[in-house]
Each structure stands twice: as structure tokens, then as C-alpha cells.
Write an enzyme that holds these catalytic residues in place. Structure first.
Site, PDB file in Angstrom:
ATOM      1  N   ASN A 143       0.818  -1.172  -0.033  1.00 34.42           N
ATOM      2  CA  ASN A 143      -0.102   0.103   0.149  1.00 34.42           C
ATOM      3  C   ASN A 143       0.867   1.087  -0.052  1.00 34.42           C
ATOM      4  OD1 ASN A 143      -1.759   1.964   0.590  1.00 34.42           O
ATOM      5  ND2 ASN A 143      -3.173   0.947   1.941  1.00 34.42           N
ATOM      6  N   GLY A 167      -5.733  -2.263   0.081  1.00 33.36           N
ATOM      7  CA  GLY A 167      -5.138  -1.161  -0.321  1.00 33.36           C
ATOM      8  C   GLY A 167      -3.885  -1.111  -1.116  1.00 33.36           C
ATOM      9  N   ASP A 324      -5.920 -14.146 -19.859  1.00 36.93           N
ATOM     10  CA  ASP A 324      -6.642 -15.021 -18.952  1.00 36.93           C
ATOM     11  C   ASP A 324      -7.638 -15.999 -19.749  1.00 36.93           C
ATOM     12  OD1 ASP A 324      -7.244 -15.502 -16.156  1.00 36.93           O
ATOM     13  OD2 ASP A 324      -9.404 -14.807 -16.769  1.00 36.93           O
ATOM     14  N   GLU A 353      -2.958 -18.323 -20.728  1.00 36.79           N
ATOM     15  CA  GLU A 353      -3.140 -19.135 -19.460  1.00 36.79           C
ATOM     16  C   GLU A 353      -3.710 -20.410 -20.040  1.00 36.79           C
ATOM     17  OE1 GLU A 353      -5.809 -19.558 -15.430  1.00 36.79           O
ATOM     18  OE2 GLU A 353      -6.740 -18.330 -17.081  1.00 36.79           O
ATOM     19  N   ASP A 420      -3.772 -18.672  -8.264  1.00 39.11           N
ATOM     20  CA  ASP A 420      -4.761 -19.603  -8.309  1.00 39.11           C
ATOM     21  C   ASP A 420      -4.803 -20.922  -7.715  1.00 39.11           C
ATOM     22  OD1 ASP A 420      -6.649 -18.015  -9.941  1.00 39.11           O
ATOM     23  OD2 ASP A 420      -5.445 -18.431 -11.742  1.00 39.11           O
ATOM     24  N   ARG A 468      -3.654 -15.421  -1.312  1.00 35.42           N
ATOM     25  CA  ARG A 468      -3.352 -14.082  -1.879  1.00 35.42           C
ATOM     26  C   ARG A 468      -3.179 -13.182  -0.551  1.00 35.42           C
ATOM     27  NH1 ARG A 468      -8.614 -14.129  -6.158  1.00 35.42           N
ATOM     28  NH2 ARG A 468      -7.590 -15.959  -7.662  1.00 35.42           N
TER      29      ARG A 468
END
Length: 585
Positions: A143, A167, A324, A353, A420, A468
Site C-alpha cells: 500500500n 489497499g 486469462d 493461461e 490460483d 493471496r
């Protein structure tokens, strides 16, 4: 001979142009059956003067087949060819539609490579062969400008959920370029940065705007320029398979229904647009109503998306695209996309991908490479989950090598985890010894390695959204020894051309029931031998080397004990140990 096992196609990964002078020919046979294989090549218009019988070498093997290869530089850029198969005293010639006992003299019966047209050759950008990528999920990296925070932004380092924000922004990446440079990476792949409603930004709302919570186009250009000044390339992520529910054309369709001028921009089965028993009445990504699938065959959609690609490639100066859900988009669109992007930047890297075999997209008219998840699965199965032994791992890698043209393997995007998947350290159950072995193979194998942000300092995380997490910037909470290991991997790869595309790859030891693998990388200048012990007990190693006239191998990295006697290397690896030996040619 088991002729049913013998296979060749005069196209795809079996006969392909490598450069303007060179064609590679490949042949599959039953495992361990052939004693010799040759390719007979000729030019159909210069029959007598161009005859050449070329030995083929076994470049890969798997549980059922051997794969042979040779390279040809035809005088006139054309080939007529057949194969001579030798199994002991038995010999047969393979022609286009049959096997015969006599050398073929009729050009019509032989395979053909009609002409080596330069435009048909897959030409990945040269810089990718030397690159080390680093994947950044912008919302979770740093951030840098709290004034951009979305409403309800949570404290940095909290538990990630599908719907929360911390953020992260582009300024945060700018603020930490010194860190990335010290690690040694030379390319960044950003997950989407365009306007969207979610933290992951795969539900694009406006393809022509940087998300306001990340910054703006000017800041993105500043970041790209700052990366370039440090020798770091930049890839952006494009979602052209589907948009977000708030994408203006879809909003119009929701409001006006059949009267919308954007009706054919999407794949609508019936009106009104709704969800029946969990299935939307329009095509989507993964049955997710908030991600309607775009009709990329529609001229207006195609024109709009190609303008998007043109704008960011030209105006921001990015170095390529990660695409993607690329396998769900039509091939014609990707051909047009490649033409558009390469006309602006011929050195742009186009990365699709893919989670499965992707050879159809790697013929020179669509992508330069794909995300190599088959590689990921093989490495995790062997080094991490102990699902396969050394022989099965080598067979899996050999099968993958045989699937693709050589230049595609040289720039394959080799990853061990991503946004993923669960993080590598979590898959290793916190055991950094296993993590290091997997990463060492990744960095010493063909292709381009990618580090998922935070792996290098020991971040963990399960399946999405846990993978993540916010980047850990407190050095007291970072695994600095692991960071130093990744620095060494990158430095080693940079110092040794044999570890990059220039080097050949070959397993020397990979036995059934064993957790030990030994393989070599060779270039014109050097010979590297890599030894990896996945077992939790010591492993004695005795491996025979081919006499090459090289200077004697010397230990360079990892376990440094051992004896090299003539062409026999004898050493012992400790539990989860590794060694890299080097010699000059």
C-alpha cells in the site's frame, strides 16, 4: 518392431521450423526398441544432389515411448523425407502412409515439409529465454498511497477473503523496486490492473482505465519506465474471454434486454438475463453470473478488444500480455491479437493461461508460450507430495518435452504456484528443504521460471483466497535465508548459459522406487550436472559421464563432497540435499 507405436506428423511438434535455416524432425517409437533411427532427407527438385541420411538422437522418453529428434538445414528450404528404423538386424523405412523394406525413391511417397516460410516460424522474444519472472497480485503487494484506499480497507496483513481489500496499489510496487532488483528478477507479471469491482480485478469494468484504487495510466507508465530503467520487463494481464457484470455494454444489455445494441456482444440463450437452477441464461466464465462471456467473433467486440491491446502496448510501453482463460477464446481472435501486438512491439511476449496441452496455440500464429501447469503438477507430485518416484518424474518431464516445438519449451512459463493455487510452502507443509529442491529444479530446467510474490521470504497460504495474503514487509518476519537461496538461484541461472535456452537437457539417473535424480545441462561452453535427493535419508550417487574433452567437473553449488575418477562421479547427498557440478567445454 511394434509399428503401431511409431508415429510422426509433418506438422505441429513433429516437424517444425526453428529458424530461417533449420527444421527439426521428430519420431516416436516403442520404448527401448530401436537401436538406430535416421532421417533421410532430399529436395524434390534437386533429388540426386541433396540426399542426406541424418542420425537421430533420443531426446526424451516416457513410460511407453522413446522420442527421437534431428535438425536439418535444407539447401533450398524444402524437404522430402522418410525415416530408417533399425532394431538389431531388422530394418524398415517409414514413408508417409506405410512402412517399406527398400529405401524410397518416389518423392510422392515421402513426408513433405513444403517450404520453410519465415512468417510461419514460432519466434518467441529472445529476452524471455534469460528472464526470471515475479508475479505480483497488486492489491496485496504494498500500500503505497493510502489516499487511494477503497471504502472499508482493512489493516495490512489481515486474513484475506474473497471480498476484502487491503489497499495494495501501483505506488506500492514503485516503492519496492529496490527490493525486487536486489532479489534479481528481470520481469514482472501483474494480475489485472484495469477498473473492476473485485480485489482480483478479473471482472473488468473498463478496459481503458487503470483501477482507481491502484492509480491511473500516468502512474502505470511511470512504473513501467522505472522498471525498464532497472532492466525489468512488464507484463499486464488481459481478460478477453469475459468481462465483468458492470462492463458498460453488459449493463446496457441488462437494462434494455433484446433491444440492446450490445445483444450480440455476448452469448445470450434467452431473455430475461437471469440464473435458473445455478445456470445463467447467458454464457459466462465458470457459470459465474458476474463474468459474462464476450463474443470475440463479433466484429465490434473484436475491434474494441484489439484497440485495448493496441493502446496499452503502444501508450504505456509494456513488454507483453498474459491472457486469462485463453483456451476458451477462438483461435481467429488470438491470431488477430498477435498481429496487432507484434506490429507495435515485435519483442512483446504473448503468454496464454493454459492448464493442459497447448500445442495448438504454439504454432507461431498465436502465443509465444503458455503457463506451464503440467510442469507444475509434475514437480509438485515428485518433490512435494511424493506421489511419483524418480523414474515416473523423468517420464513425465520427457513426455512434456516431446509435446512442443523446441523454441516453445525454451520460453515455457514455469511456475510452482500462483494466485490460483495453494502456495508452495504450504504444499510443502512448511518444509523449506522440499521447497528449495522444487525451486532448484525449476531454475535449472528449460523454460522461464516465475516466483509468486512472497515465496522467496517464506509466505504460506492455502487455496484461494488464502494464497493471496498481503506481502510481508517486516524483515523480522521474513525468512531471509530462503531469500538468499532465491538470490543464489537467480545468480546461478544468470551466470550459466547452459541453464537457459542455450543448454540441452538430459536425465542421467532416475530409477524406479528412488527419490534421486541426476540430470545434465550442456551448452557450447559448459557442462553442468545437477543432483537432487528428495529422500529424508542420504543417497549414494555413482553416475557415468560421457567423455567430452571437457575440463573436469568441479562442485559449484550445494553439497561439495565427491570424487571424479575419469568419467565416473561418486558422491553422497545428505537428506534433501543437492549439488551442482560444473565443467567447461
Amino acid at each position: 518392431m511394434l509399428l503401431e507405436a511409431v508415429h510422426h506428423d509433418p506438422k505441429r511438434n513433429w516437424a517444425f521450423g526453428y529458424d530461417e535455416k533449420t527444421i527439426y524432425l521428430r519420431l516416436r517409437t516403442k520404448k527401448n526398441e530401436m537401436t538406430e533411427v535416421h532421417a533421410l532427407t532430399r529436395d524434390k527438385y534437386d533429388w540426386e544432389r541433396t540426399r542426406e541420411l541424418i542420425p537421430m538422437y533420443k531426446f526424451a522418453t516416457d513410460s511407453r515411448f522413446d522420442y527421437y529428434e534431428c535438425k536439418v538445414q535444407p539447401r533450398h528450404r524444402r524437404l522430402k523425407y522418410s525415416f530408417l528404423l533399425c532394431s538389431g538386424e531388422e530394418q524398415l523405412w517409414m514413408v508417409e502412409h506405410d512402412f517399406v523394406t527398400e529405401e524410397p525413391e518416389n518423392p510422392d511417397r515421402m513426408f513433405q515439409y513444403p517450404f520453410l516460410n519465415p512468417i510461419d516460424i514460432l519466434r518467441p522474444p529472445a529476452w524471455v529465454k534469460d528472464a526470471v519472472f515475479y508475479q505480483i497480485f497488486p492489491e496485496r503487494f504494498a500500500n503505497g498511497d493510502p489516499s487511494l484506499n477503497p471504502p472499508g480497507t482493512e489493516a495490512w496483513g489481515g486474513q484475506p477473503r474473497f471480498d476484502n481489500f487491503f489497499g495494495g496499489d501501483l505506488q506500492g510496487v514503485l516503492n519496492h523496486l529496490d527490493y525486487l532488483e536486489s532479489l534479481g528478477i528481470t520481469a514482472i507479471y501483474f494480475t489485472p490492473v484495469f477498473q473492476a469491482t473485485t480485489n482480483h480485478k478479473y471482472d473488468t469494468e473498463d478496459y481503458m482505465k487503470v483501477d482507481a484504487h491502484f492509480g491511473d495510466a500516468a502512474l502505470l507508465k511511470t512504473l513501467v519506465n522505472a522498471c525498464h530503467a532497472r532492466g525489468i520487463r512488464v507484463l499486464l494481464d488481459a481478460v478477453f474471454n469475459h468481462s465483468g457484470r458492470t462492463f458498460a455494454p453488459f449493463v446496457d444489455l441488462l437494462e434494455k434486454g433484446e433491444a440492446s445494441s450490445y445483444r450480440d456482444w455476448f452469448h445470450v440463450h434467452s431473455f430475461p438475463l437471469t440464473v435458473n437452477d445455478g445456470t445463467p441464461t447467458y454464457d459466462t466464465f465458470a457459470l459465474e453470473p458476474m463474468m459474462p462471456k464476450l463474443n470475440t467473433e463479433h466484429p465490434e467486440v473484436r475491434s474494441y478488444l484489439l484497440q485495448v491491446a493496441e493502446y496499452w502496448t503502444k501508450e504505456i510501453g509494456i513488454d507483453g500480455w498474459r491472457l486469462d482463460v485463453a483456451d476458451e477464446v477462438d483461435h481467429a481472435f488470438w491470431r488477430a491479437f498477435r498481429t496487432t501486438v507484434k506490429s507495435i512491439n515485435p519483442e512483446a511476449y504473448i503468454l496464454g493461461e493454459m492448464w493442459n496441452d497447448s500445442v495448438e496455440w504454439l504454432q507461431g500464429d498465436q502465443f509465444d508460450a503458455t503457463m506451464n501447469y503440467p510442469f507444475t503438477r509434475s514437480v509438485i507430485d515428485f518433490f512435494v507430495d511424493n506421489k511419483t518416484d524418480a523414474e515416473q518424474f523423468a517420464f513425465s518431464i520427457g513426455n512434456q518435452l516431446a509435446r512442443y516445438p523446441r523454441q516453445a519449451a525454451e520460453v515455457a512459463f514455469n511456475l510452482l504456484d500462483s494466485h490460483d493455487t495453494p502456495r508452495l510452502l504450504t504444499l510443502c507443509k512448511g518444509d523449506t528443504r522440499l521447497m528449495k529442491l522444487a525451486a532448484l529444479f525449476q531454475f535449472t530446467y528449460l523454460g522461464t521460471p516465475c516466483i509468486y510474490y512472497g515465496d522467496e521470504i517464506g509466505m504460506d497460504g492455502g487455496a484461494d483466497p488464502d494464497c493471496r495474503k498481503c506481502m510481508q514487509w517486516d524483515e523480522e518476519l521474513q525468512d531471509r535465508e530462503l531469500f538468499a537461496f532465491y538470490q543464489e538461484l537467480i545468480q546461478m541461472r544468470n551466470e550459466h548459459p547452459a541453464l537457459r535456452a542455450e543448454g540441452s537437457f538430459r536425465f542421467l539417473e532416475a530409477k524406479a522406487g528412488s527419490g534421486l535424480i541426476v540430470y545434465e545441462r550442456r551448452s557450447h561452453q559448459e557442462h553442468l550436472l545437477i543432483l537432487l535427493n528428495r529422500e529424508n535419508h542420504p543417497q549414494a550417487v555413482r553416475v557415468a559421464l560421457e567423455a567430452t574433452g571437457a575440463t573436469p567437473l568441479k562442485p559449484r553449488y550445494g553439497h561439495s563432497q565427491g570424487v571424479l575418477h575419469e568419467d565416473i562421479l561418486e558422491t553422497e547427498l545428505p537428506p534433501f540435499g543437492y549439488a551442482v557440478w560444473q565443467g567447461a567445454l
